[in-house]
Write an enzyme that holds these catalytic residues in place. Structure first.
Site, PDB file in Angstrom:
ATOM      1  N   SER A 688       0.677  -0.979  -0.143  1.00  0.00           N
ATOM      2  CA  SER A 688       0.226   0.002  -0.209  1.00  0.00           C
ATOM      3  C   SER A 688       0.750   1.287  -0.006  1.00  0.00           C
ATOM      4  O   SER A 688       0.256   2.254  -0.017  1.00  0.00           O
ATOM      5  CB  SER A 688      -0.981  -0.059   1.176  1.00  0.00           C
ATOM      6  OG  SER A 688      -0.086  -0.061   2.417  1.00  0.00           O
ATOM      7  N   LYS A 731      -5.716   3.808   9.458  1.00  0.00           N
ATOM      8  CA  LYS A 731      -4.875   4.947   8.726  1.00  0.00           C
ATOM      9  C   LYS A 731      -5.379   6.387   8.924  1.00  0.00           C
ATOM     10  O   LYS A 731      -4.650   7.385   9.068  1.00  0.00           O
ATOM     11  CB  LYS A 731      -4.574   4.605   7.378  1.00  0.00           C
ATOM     12  CG  LYS A 731      -3.730   3.310   7.272  1.00  0.00           C
ATOM     13  CD  LYS A 731      -3.765   2.755   5.780  1.00  0.00           C
ATOM     14  CE  LYS A 731      -2.964   1.419   5.700  1.00  0.00           C
ATOM     15  NZ  LYS A 731      -2.754   1.140   4.314  1.00  0.00           N
TER      16      LYS A 731
END
Length: 812
Positions: A688, A731
């Site tokens: 990612s 996140k």
């Protein structure tokens, strides 16, 4: 009595106390000085080709012997292993000892006359009958001793006198009895006394055999007596005559009959009681059986607690104990609602099984997973027991040990049921992702049956070896990293994700839970010490960067300890405000660093998920300054995993392929490119960070800085597509804590924004994207570095979440 018709002989005489020699016997005789003189005299008197002849007479203490045996010396030699001398002699004939005579040497010489042992014709038939009877008795005794070679020798003897003289070898006859046989010349008389003596001996042997048989029977009888004593003890206990006046405490049979046990369990327990009653008291098996019976009797086989039917009260308990965690609370309330509805309609069980639940609470440390188990138990009205699985590597810890092992115990699941005291407790399996495996087995594999609702109604522990119904138990497992849980085990549990708290959540938790608890531990009251909300918010923002509240609570405890110290010096009330935190906690540990880190081109801010929750990840790209064309190599540092290395290769390939579109001079990319991901000591992996690497490379190649308020996450492909990732909520929480305002996420992760708290979405500009070129355009400053975004700021303001770079671990 036969007459002596043979001519007298003069022979040296050898006196012996043992053995008594009879005609026909071959025996060794140890020689002393006198005996050796007699043997030497016999050998000296012998003519060529003949053996020495002498007379062997028994040595008597009270008189001179009247009879002896004429014997020949077969061999003379040293005794093996000794210093003496022995002679082997063979008895020949009985002889009557007459007067003394003279002869050569120091030996004693006597006149002897052979005794005629031939029976008279009148007594011949009687002697044969006596010989036959004696032989029968002798053979019977030899058969009892299984002396088969001697039996063959006796069967070959036909002479009655020789048969009688074989008694000289008998060990059951005394020296006096043998001397009497030597002096009795009449064969019939000898056979009569021998028959009497052997009958006496056989009778004694039968008595000894009977005694031995009685001893063996007595040993068998002990088993019978043990059983009878057990029955007698049971009768006495029933009559109240036991050692404690109430039947004793060891009557397992009575305890089992009185206990409320399932039928199969009762049958198995009674079988073990039967083994216990038949076993010897000194046998170690008795101790094993007693321990097993105690374990079975202590388990609450038919004991259950009634679930609470008040959904409102259950919700209030959950809210009072924990702030937030709405997903878990909603799931417990739903469980209670279904249970109550089924109970009202008489549907308490599902297909013969209970309707327990198996959930795994996954999230970073310090968010309240473990303490939530106790709250769930209180809300349900059930008993609570915690099973710590961190570091467990032995399968027997789950399934128990076989009873054949020394120190065997049931597994932790069975022990937890016993500790809870009911068959439907709330069992918290703490740190299930920390279970290991080695040569002793895999505990995670043993948990498959425990946590499978389709199987755990017949869970069988190795120690108990009985079916245990766990289908009504509510299992709550906790884990930090879901990826560390085996997929087969995770498939059997309902996953409930508990992400980190927002800043507002932390302030509320500190005010309502942490501060009162630490004040009570420091013996402080609200009138003595107070902490303002501004101070709590500053602690959450600048002193801790954690998803949970453990470090927050430690800092509060530290501040209150210092306040208690100051109160000891001055009794004035203390209020801890934001400006006072430096005095109580020191300087802030965390300050916004995004602007500083991205102040130079080539640095982009990414977002990652670790075992401790979401975190900010800075990716740096640079050029070595090499002017040699055609180099174009890529150097990677920062302990990157294989997947993250591949992401860097893909990012560089994309930038090279789309250099003109991105405004990059291809010549810059021909130099040696270096990509570094701090902190270098922490391993990192995952796909990612792809969009972040593309942004860092373009920033480095164009010399344009990345906006300091921008964070991003997403996997990138060779053609620039942005693929979805995981951990969006965590996140975004990390982005908010780091002071970012704009976050780029993959378009396909837009649905994950529904799980993000509203206050986080309000604080962040979350932009779902599909093309990495658009992210680069909006993330970089314009060429004049005025700080104005060159991209179209029309992103979706509904919020966005951040993606995981995989199992990245950041230093705290």
């Amino acid at each position: 009595m036969p007459e002596n018709t043979a001519a007298p002989q003069v022979l040296p005489v050898l006196f012996v106390a043992e053995p008594i020699v009879l005609p026909g016997m071959v025996v060794p005789i140890e020689l002393d000085d006198a005996a050796q003189a007699a043997v030497q005299a016999a050998q000296s008197a012998a003519t060529d080709g003949e053996s020495g002849t002498l007379l062997i007479a028994p040595r008597l203490e009270d008189r001179y012997p009247s009879h002896g045996v004429i014997a020949t010396v077969l061999q003379v030699g040293r005794i093996p292993g000794g210093e003496g001398t022995a002679a082997v002699v063979r008895g020949q004939k009985r002889a009557h000892i007459g007067a003394g005579a003279s002869g050569p040497g120091p030996a004693l010489w006597v006149t002897v006359t052979e005794v005629d042992e031939t029976p008279s014709p009148e007594s011949g038939e009687d002697v044969k009958a006596l010989a036959a009877e004696y032989k029968k008795l002798l053979l019977a005794m030899l058969q009892r001793r299984e002396a088969w070679q001697i039996i063959d020798y006796v069967n070959r003897i036909t002479d009655p006198s020789a048969l009688a003289d074989t008694s000289g070898y008998a060990s059951y006859l005394t020296a006096e009895q043998k001397r009497r046989l030597l002096e009795t010349a009449d064969v019939g008389e000898r056979l009569r006394v021998l028959i009497a003596w052997i009958n006496e001996h056989l009778a004694e042997v039968e008595v000894n055999d009977k005694i031995a048989e009685d001893v063996r029977a007595g040993m068998d009888k002990q088993q019978k007596e043990f059983l009878l004593r057990q029955q007698l003890a049971a009768i006495r206990k029933e009559l109240g005559e036991g050692p404690d006046g109430e039947g004793g405490t060891d009557d397992y049979r009575a305890r089992i009959e009185a206990a409320d046990l399932p039928e199969k369990v009762r049958e198995a327990a009674l079988r073990e009681v039967g083994k216990l009653e038949r076993s010897n008291e000194q046998s170690p098996e008795g101790g094993w059986i007693r321990t097993w019976l105690d374990t079975v009797l202590e388990l609450p086989w038919n004991v259950t607690t009634e679930d609470s039917a008040d959904l409102k009260a259950a919700r209030e308990i959950l809210d009072a104990d924990h702030h937030g965690l709405d997903d878990v609370k909603e799931r417990i309330v739903e469980y209670l609602a279904v249970r109550a509805r089924r109970a009202r309609r008489g549907l308490a069980v599902v297909g013969g099984r209970g309707s327990g639940a198996v959930m795994v609470l996954a999230g970073p440390p310090g968010v309240g997973k473990t303490s939530l188990g106790e709250s769930v138990a209180r809300a349900l009205g059930r008993k609570f027991v915690r099973v710590a699985l961190g570091g467990v590597r032995d399968e027997a810890e789950i399934r128990g040990h076989r009873r054949t092992y020394v120190g065997a115990l049931p597994g932790r699941i069975v022990r937890a049921i016993g500790e809870a005291g009911s068959m439907n407790p709330v069992v918290l399996l703490d740190e299930i992702d920390k279970v290991g495996s080695d040569y002793r087995g895999d505990p995670a594999a043993a948990l498959l049956e425990v946590l499978d609702p389709a199987q755990n109604h017949t869970f069988r522990d190795h120690y108990l070896d009985l079916d245990l119904d766990l289908s009504d138990v509510v299992f709550l497992a906790t884990a930090n990293v879901v990826e560390n849980i085996p997929s087969a085990l995770l498939d059997r549990m309902e996953l409930v994700t508990i992400d980190g708290y927002t800043e507002d959540d932390k302030v509320a938790i500190a005010r309502d839970f942490l501060l009162p608890r630490q004040a009570e531990r420091a013996a402080l009251t609200d009138d003595e010490v107070g902490v303002t909300d501004a101070a709590l918010r500053r602690i959450a923002a600048d002193y801790t960067r954690e998803p949970g509240v453990r470090q927050f609570e430690r800092l509060l405890a530290k501040a209150l300890r210092k306040a208690a110290t100051r109160l000891a010096e001055s009794s004035e009330p203390i209020t801890i405000d934001e400006p006072d935190l430096v005095d109580y906690l020191g300087r802030p540990r965390f300050m916004p660093e995004s602007a500083e880190r991205t102040a130079v081109p080539g640095v982009a801010t990414g977002l990652a998920v670790t075992g401790l929750g979401g975190d900010v990840l800075y990716i740096e790209a640079g050029s070595t300054g090499s002017t040699s064309p055609g180099d174009g190599s890529l150097q990677l540092t920062g302990q990157l995993g294989d997947v993250m290395k591949e992401s860097a290769q893909i990012a560089l390939s994309y930038v090279r392929a789309h250099a003109e579109q991105l405004g990059v001079d291809p010549a810059v990319l021909d130099r040696k490119i270096h990509v570094h991901v701090p902190a270098g000591a922490v391993p990192k992996d995952g796909p990612s960070a792809g969009v972040t690497m593309v942004t860092a490379l373009v920033s480095m190649a164009t010399g344009r800085q990345v906006r300091s308020d921008v964070g991003m996450t997403g996997e990138v492909t060779l053609n620039g597509r942005v693929l979805p990732i995981g951990g969006v909520k965590q996140k975004l929480l990390a982005a908010q804590r780091a002071g970012l305002t704009t976050v780029f996420i993959p378009q396909r992760n837009e649905a994950d924004l529904d799980d993000v708290p509203a206050e986080v979405l309000e604080a962040l500009d979350v932009r779902p994207m599909t093309d990495v070129a658009e992210i680069v355009a909006q993330a970089l400053y314009s060429d004049d570095n005025t700080g104005h975004d060159t991209g179209d700021d029309t992103g979706d303001d509904t919020g966005d979440n951040v993606i995981d770079v995989g199992p990245v671990r950041r230093a705290s």
